[in-house]
Motif scaffolding. Sequence first.
Motif, PDB file in Angstrom:
ATOM      1  N   SER A 182       0.930  -1.211  -0.058  1.00  0.00           N
ATOM      2  CA  SER A 182      -0.046  -0.134   0.115  1.00  0.00           C
ATOM      3  C   SER A 182       0.685   1.378  -0.118  1.00  0.00           C
ATOM      4  N   ILE A 183       2.058   1.231  -0.200  1.00  0.00           N
ATOM      5  CA  ILE A 183       2.846   2.370   0.048  1.00  0.00           C
ATOM      6  C   ILE A 183       2.627   3.577  -1.212  1.00  0.00           C
ATOM      7  N   GLY A 184       2.395   4.797  -0.829  1.00  0.00           N
ATOM      8  CA  GLY A 184       2.158   5.529  -1.693  1.00  0.00           C
ATOM      9  C   GLY A 184       0.736   5.892  -1.841  1.00  0.00           C
ATOM     10  N   ARG A 185      -0.295   4.936  -1.625  1.00  0.00           N
ATOM     11  CA  ARG A 185      -1.749   5.235  -1.621  1.00  0.00           C
ATOM     12  C   ARG A 185      -2.051   5.937  -0.736  1.00  0.00           C
ATOM     13  N   ILE A 186      -3.616   6.162  -0.654  1.00  0.00           N
ATOM     14  CA  ILE A 186      -4.112   7.085   0.118  1.00  0.00           C
ATOM     15  C   ILE A 186      -5.268   6.221   0.830  1.00  0.00           C
ATOM     16  N   SER A 187      -4.940   6.186   2.261  1.00  0.00           N
ATOM     17  CA  SER A 187      -5.622   5.461   3.238  1.00  0.00           C
ATOM     18  C   SER A 187      -7.098   5.866   3.027  1.00  0.00           C
ATOM     19  N   GLY A 188      -8.042   4.677   3.246  1.00  0.00           N
ATOM     20  CA  GLY A 188      -9.656   4.968   3.218  1.00  0.00           C
ATOM     21  C   GLY A 188     -10.209   5.003   4.493  1.00  0.00           C
ATOM     22  N   GLU A 189      -9.075   4.449   5.382  1.00  0.00           N
ATOM     23  CA  GLU A 189      -9.503   3.817   6.873  1.00  0.00           C
ATOM     24  C   GLU A 189      -8.435   4.291   7.883  1.00  0.00           C
ATOM     25  N   PHE A 190      -9.009   4.209   9.073  1.00  0.00           N
ATOM     26  CA  PHE A 190      -8.263   4.171  10.227  1.00  0.00           C
ATOM     27  C   PHE A 190      -7.210   3.267  10.576  1.00  0.00           C
ATOM     28  N   VAL A 191      -5.903   3.431  10.982  1.00  0.00           N
ATOM     29  CA  VAL A 191      -5.135   2.257  11.672  1.00  0.00           C
ATOM     30  C   VAL A 191      -4.582   2.956  13.111  1.00  0.00           C
ATOM     31  N   MET A 192      -5.157   2.228  14.137  1.00  0.00           N
ATOM     32  CA  MET A 192      -4.595   2.964  15.476  1.00  0.00           C
ATOM     33  C   MET A 192      -4.171   1.792  16.390  1.00  0.00           C
ATOM     34  N   CYS A 193      -3.269   2.288  17.308  1.00  0.00           N
ATOM     35  CA  CYS A 193      -3.115   1.242  18.553  1.00  0.00           C
ATOM     36  C   CYS A 193      -4.251   1.683  19.669  1.00  0.00           C
ATOM     37  N   TYR A 194      -4.914   0.719  20.129  1.00  0.00           N
ATOM     38  CA  TYR A 194      -6.029   1.190  21.210  1.00  0.00           C
ATOM     39  C   TYR A 194      -5.831   0.476  22.406  1.00  0.00           C
ATOM     40  N   PRO A 195      -5.870   1.348  23.677  1.00  0.00           N
ATOM     41  CA  PRO A 195      -5.396   2.579  23.668  1.00  0.00           C
ATOM     42  C   PRO A 195      -4.169   2.944  23.152  1.00  0.00           C
TER      43      PRO A 195
END
Length: 483
Positions: A424-437
């Motif tokens: 996915s390098i260079g693409r535009i994300s359509g969603e979130f990625v996060m560590c929770y919490p």
Amino acid sequence: MHLEKQGKAPIYEALLKYKSMRVVPFDVPGHKQGKGNPELTEFLGEKCLSVDVNSMKPLDNLVHPVSVIKEAEELAADAFGAHHAFFMVNGTTSAVQAMIMSVCKRGEKVIMPRNVHRSAINALIISGAIPVYVNPGVNKKLGIPLGMSINDVKKAIEENPDAKAIFINNPTYYGICSDLKSITELAHRHDMYVLVDEAHGSHFYFGPNMPVNAMAAGADMAAVSMHKTGGSLTQSSFLLKGERLSTGHVRQTINLTQTTSGSYLLLASLDISRRNLALGGKSIFEKATALANYAREEINKIGGYYAFSTELINGDSVYDFDQTKLSIHTRDIGLAGIEVYDILRDDYGIQIELGDIGNILAIISVGDRALALERLVSSLSEIKRLYIRDKSGMLDHEYINPEVVLAPQQAFYSDQRSVAIKDSIGRISGEFVMCYPPGIPILAPGERITGEIIDYIAYAKAKGSSLTGTEDMSIENIRVLEE
């Protein structure tokens, strides 16, 4: 604050009166004071189920309060030094979203730090407001984002004089505060609203020698998680408002997304907790601060760990520090914060708030005791003895400055397809990625995916971080915008 009034708890008192009337319920909820669900009644208790009730005349209505909830709101406003206080039962998430949606229409700009909680970016997706990100300072040694620098805020205002609001964290997850008063004065001079995420700052209103709170700084609105450090039930919060905004308009905005079936368990917990803090908050948080400082001192004596505090203050991006946040840097003993987090829970029966790539955080608040902190300190000492290793090869950064290509709403609702994260390098994300919490996005919709971000995600997964946000629950794939 008028202390003579603060001994009242109108919602709690109305529920006690309702309970004493032995009313026969032919309304919802269907468990009928627990009789219809004996297992749940046994688990939570008859007292709890008997007051899990529906709105009715004697108990008022959260959507349009005219009696006991109205009085409880007035007492909360008095306790927090606000013009008005709203009881929130959809969590501080809904309070953050109500703040942004109250002042920003579709296409209007809001200046905010990029290390906001996902609830703020979700508000942009819902409302169509456009973020102007002020990248926070970064402490390279600790790998944590700091507050917003005054000069960076000035630059953002100069470049975006049409922005409607400035959004500020007070404090950050790690306890770091921006110069809230100066930023508020600067924003108001440019006719912008000031919205403050005080999810981790309810104690600022009651404890002695605390960083300045949003209402005292003159902010227009603040979202306050009473359940985090104030003692109320999970999911219960206050939304505080200053004088510049219409109370009726804000309530209408809240009612767009907040439930029409407000839980009286949550409402009563807010009412009782507000009374407790108004009457005894000074001594409660004096004790919490002393406990945190004692633990910090003992942890720093162990060596290898660094429990940081007010020595980080630099008058700008770290304007003040919340000493009740026991934030501890772990990388120097060769362990990621998330590894220490897991060991503490699995081997020592200690659950702390979060572990990330380089740090752990223990929240010290109304319910903490000295003995528990002694146990935490001794466990950390033993973990160092048993697990210390060479720190070479560890990832040495936590916060990555994002490249924002599209507004979050536009990206979220664009045509997308799923690709392997590694491709996915260079693409535009359509969603979130996060560590929770902590729920601060590594990636948000509309941001460019880089090799650095992919390396970070892979490292966080390998170390055992709980990653969330993607449609693919295994976080192997990510949705990107069609080109």
